[in-house]
Scaffold this motif. Structure first.
Motif, short mmCIF file in Angstrom:
data_model
loop_
_atom_site.label_atom_id
_atom_site.label_comp_id
_atom_site.label_asym_id
_atom_site.label_seq_id
_atom_site.Cartn_x
_atom_site.Cartn_y
_atom_site.Cartn_z
N VAL A 45 46.35 60.52 32.55
CA VAL A 45 46.84 60.54 33.92
C VAL A 45 47.61 59.25 34.22
N ARG A 46 48.37 59.30 35.30
CA ARG A 46 49.03 58.12 35.87
C ARG A 46 48.52 58.01 37.30
N VAL A 47 47.99 56.82 37.66
CA VAL A 47 47.45 56.61 39.00
C VAL A 47 48.09 55.37 39.62
N ALA A 48 48.37 55.43 40.92
CA ALA A 48 48.88 54.28 41.66
C ALA A 48 47.68 53.45 42.10
N VAL A 49 47.74 52.13 41.85
CA VAL A 49 46.58 51.28 42.09
C VAL A 49 46.95 50.06 42.92
N ASP A 50 45.92 49.50 43.59
CA ASP A 50 46.12 48.24 44.31
C ASP A 50 45.23 47.13 43.77
N ALA A 51 44.28 47.48 42.89
CA ALA A 51 43.41 46.48 42.27
C ALA A 51 42.90 47.05 40.94
N PHE A 52 42.56 46.14 40.02
CA PHE A 52 42.12 46.58 38.70
C PHE A 52 41.15 45.56 38.11
N SER A 53 40.43 46.03 37.11
CA SER A 53 39.57 45.16 36.32
C SER A 53 39.72 45.59 34.87
N ARG B 13 43.37 57.79 29.79
CA ARG B 13 42.54 59.00 29.82
C ARG B 13 41.46 58.81 30.88
N LEU B 14 41.41 59.72 31.83
CA LEU B 14 40.47 59.64 32.95
C LEU B 14 39.05 59.89 32.44
N ARG B 15 38.22 58.85 32.54
CA ARG B 15 36.84 58.95 32.08
C ARG B 15 35.91 59.38 33.20
N GLN B 16 36.02 58.72 34.35
CA GLN B 16 35.17 59.06 35.49
C GLN B 16 35.78 58.48 36.75
N LEU C 84 39.49 54.33 33.45
CA LEU C 84 40.45 54.86 32.50
C LEU C 84 40.18 54.29 31.11
N ASP C 85 40.28 55.15 30.10
CA ASP C 85 40.28 54.71 28.71
C ASP C 85 41.74 54.54 28.29
N ARG D 46 48.83 50.19 30.82
CA ARG D 46 47.95 51.13 30.13
C ARG D 46 46.49 50.70 30.24
N GLY D 47 45.61 51.71 30.26
CA GLY D 47 44.20 51.43 30.21
C GLY D 47 43.83 50.93 28.82
#
Length: 152
Positions: free
Chosen positions: A29-37, A73-76, A88-89, A113-114
């Protein structure tokens, strides 16, 4: 009724984003984000999220006001009140994906990328990635590319 007895809370009604993400678990998937870890070597995410505006790209440029997308890849996923977190994996086919500042539809965006844990930007934007490499690059340029059939 006994004062110490508690009734179970009613189940929360699923939001459209719950249904959408639920259909895409296990897919790229492709997701728009505002924060990440980022994910550590042992598979755990850091306990805090970094705002994407503070991100420094490999070419030492900053994200600035550009939209930021993560692919993988969407994990949960987990939805709290008005906030959605996605794990994301790495994408299934990393050789066929963009990274960094790219031309994205009618402008520019940052694509990363994840693996990562991300917080989705509101309004939520989640889309499956095309399986075909040619369609992937066309999809970056035109939003309806996923719906085109290859010509014979």
């Amino acid at each position: 009724m006994d004062a110490t007895q508690t009734d179970p809370l009613p189940a929360r009604r699923p939001w459209p984003i719950d249904l959408r993400l639920g259909q895409l678990i296990g897919r790229d998937v492709r997701v728009a984000v505002d924060a990440f870890s980022p994910v550590r070597w042992n598979g755990e995410s850091l306990p805090w999220l970094n705002p994407v505006r503070e991100l420094i790209l490999p070419d030492n440029s900053r994200v600035g006001a550009l939209p930021v997308f993560f692919e993988g890849r969407l994990r949960q996923f987990e939805r709290q009140i008005g906030v959605v977190y996605v794990a994301l994996d790495a994408p299934s086919s990393p050789e066929a994906s963009a990274e960094g500042i790219v031309r994205f539809r009618n402008g520019q965006a940052v694509v990363l990328r994840g693996p990562a844990t991300v917080r989705l930007t509101y309004p939520f934007r989640v889309e499956p990635l095309p399986h075909d490499a040619d369609n992937y690059w066309e999809d970056l340029r035109i939003s309806t590319a996923q719906f085109r059939f290859p010509t014979l």
